[in-house]
Motif scaffolding. Structure first.
Motif, PDB file in Angstrom:
ATOM      1  N   GLY A  64       0.792  -1.226   0.000  1.00  0.00           N
ATOM      2  CA  GLY A  64       0.000   0.000   0.000  1.00  0.00           C
ATOM      3  C   GLY A  64       0.827   1.280   0.000  1.00  0.00           C
ATOM      4  N   HIS A 106      -1.669  -1.505   7.221  1.00  0.00           N
ATOM      5  CA  HIS A 106      -1.759  -2.468   8.321  1.00  0.00           C
ATOM      6  C   HIS A 106      -0.406  -3.130   8.557  1.00  0.00           C
ATOM      7  N   ASP A 107       0.493  -2.967   7.568  1.00  0.00           N
ATOM      8  CA  ASP A 107       1.849  -3.497   7.696  1.00  0.00           C
ATOM      9  C   ASP A 107       2.767  -2.717   6.758  1.00  0.00           C
ATOM     10  N   ASP A 145       5.585  -3.519   3.605  1.00  0.00           N
ATOM     11  CA  ASP A 145       6.040  -4.596   2.726  1.00  0.00           C
ATOM     12  C   ASP A 145       7.283  -4.160   1.943  1.00  0.00           C
TER      13      ASP A 145
HETATM   14 MN    MN Z   1       0.797  -3.961   3.201  1.00  0.00          MN
END
Ligand code: MN
Ligand code: GTP
Ligand code: MN
Length: 378
Positions: A194, A203-204, A206
């Motif tokens: 994202g 949410h995380d 990457d």
């Molecule tokens: Mn992500």
């Protein structure tokens, strides 16, 4: 274009990968409602319904104006009977009764809370709910057997469920860069997911890692993980070999260098120190007020290593959004007799793998206009 009644009528191509979807969304009330129903379907093992709601929401995301009248939706793709009913309800009554009752339902609330635990999927949550477990306290009281991921997920529940900011993502990026530079000079780190699409929170975080010389990336992930672990950055990690044989269908699998593709799911310990070093917080000394205050937070981080020969496919496959990826693969299969994965593109007509060193080339192979990451927010 306008019709006789002077109502704006929109024209939208049917695959999300044919459209430019920015983060600007004039219809968040409608798309939030449809996304919630999609989420509920996904959490209830109704994948088909989930995709239908996601596709409907994605169409509304590209409309240039807020929808005010059902007639504006005439001729739009992907709007099924069910989604249209939800939209109509909201336009006429200000809210959808189905969305409101879903939000209130004990089952949905329990599924959300329990799958909020890293390592807990819909199946596990469903089993717990059938055993009468609806919240974290009931879960802790019932002392279920948890795996390592779930134990870490429960321990860091609040942190992991707090959105990650772009500033935090950048601070983690600096640490990952440092790790990679220490274990394999010349290897390259790219922010994916994202944040690559321009989102301001996620949410995380990457990352995709590669090396310009094919083969140099072999065995890289364990070295990165060891370095991060030795520096105290990891609260949890699980490294898996490329799961692509099991997880992806179609013949899009070049059989060489298959086991070079590795991923690591982790929970990162991000302290104020790293944020400060990344130049984001004022320099300050620990003080008495810090007593008892936690000076770090847990953040979910995903790492992927790819050989340079597959880099463009990995970059495209891991930038998302999930719906955009799904639509790319559907386009490839249904419109082009091709099979796309995050490793390769196979042309079923020519019976050959199509090479690409950039995302632009992959879109060209697929006969699609190039869509940059910031416009893949379907
Ligand atoms: Mn992500
Ligand atoms: P937030 O993290 O919520 O901000 O959104 P995101 O778009 O970054 O989602 P996420 O981190 O879940 O996934 C990022 C991208 O990686 C998405 O395009 C997914 O489709 C892709 N992805 C996630 N898991 C896998 C996987 O197991 N295999 C492959 N090939 N791709 C995956
Ligand atoms: Mn991820």
């Amino acid at each position: 274009p306008t019709n006789e009644a002077e109502v704006e009528v929109f024209s939208v191509p049917s695959y999300a990968c044919q459209r430019r979807t920015t983060l600007e969304n004039r219809n968040t009330v409608l798309t939030d409602a449809l996304s919630l129903l999609a989420e509920n379907a996904e959490l209830s093992a109704e994948e088909g319904r989930g995709v239908a709601f996601r596709r409907a929401a994605a169409v509304l995301k590209v409309l240039p104006e807020p929808v005010t009248d059902m007639t504006q939706l005439r001729g739009l793709p992907c709007l099924g009977e069910h989604s249209l009913r939800v939209i109509k309800d909201i336009l006429e009554n200000g809210a959808s009764s189905e969305v409101e009752s879903t939000k209130q339902s004990e089952r949905f609330k329990a599924l959300k809370v329990l799958t909020g635990i890293f390592g807990v999927g819909a199946k596990t949550a469903d089993r717990w709910i059938r055993e009468g477990i609806h919240d974290l306290q009931q879960l802790k009281d019932s002392r279920p057997t948890l795996n390592r991921a779930q134990r870490a997920g429960l321990e860091h529940y609040d942190d992991i469920n707090q959105p990650v900011s772009k500033a935090e993502a950048d601070a983690i990026g600096q640490v990952v860069e440092e790790a990679v530079a220490a274990v394999l000079p010349g290897a390259q780190v790219t922010l994916i997911g994202g944040f690559r699409r321009g989102k301001l929170s996620g949410h995380d975080v990457d990352f995709l890692i590669t090396h310009p010389e094919e083969g140099r990336e072999v065995g890289l992930m364990p070295k990165i993980v060891s370095w991060l672990e030795s520096q105290g950055f990891l609260l949890y990690q699980k490294t898996t070999r490329n799961s692509y044989l099991e997880s992806e269908d179609g013949p899009a699998r070049p059989c060489s260098n298959m086991d070079r593709f590795e991923r690591c799911f982790s929970v990162f310990k991000l302290s104020e120190d790293e944020k400060r070093r990344a130049g984001q917080t004022q320099s300050r000394h620990a003080s008495a007020e810090d007593g008892g205050r936690k000076l770090w937070r847990a953040v979910r981080v995903d790492l992927v290593v790819s050989p340079i020969s597959q880099f463009a496919f990995a970059l495209l496959g891991w930038t998302g959004s999930k719906l955009f990826e799904r639509e790319l693969r559907r386009w490839a299969g249904h419109e082009k007799t091709m099979s796309l994965s995050s490793h390769a593109l196979y042309d079923g007509t020519q019976r050959t793998y199509l090479r690409a060193t950039s995302e632009e080339e992959i879109f060209a192979h697929l006969g699609l206009d190039y869509i940059p990451p910031s416009e893949r927010n379907a």
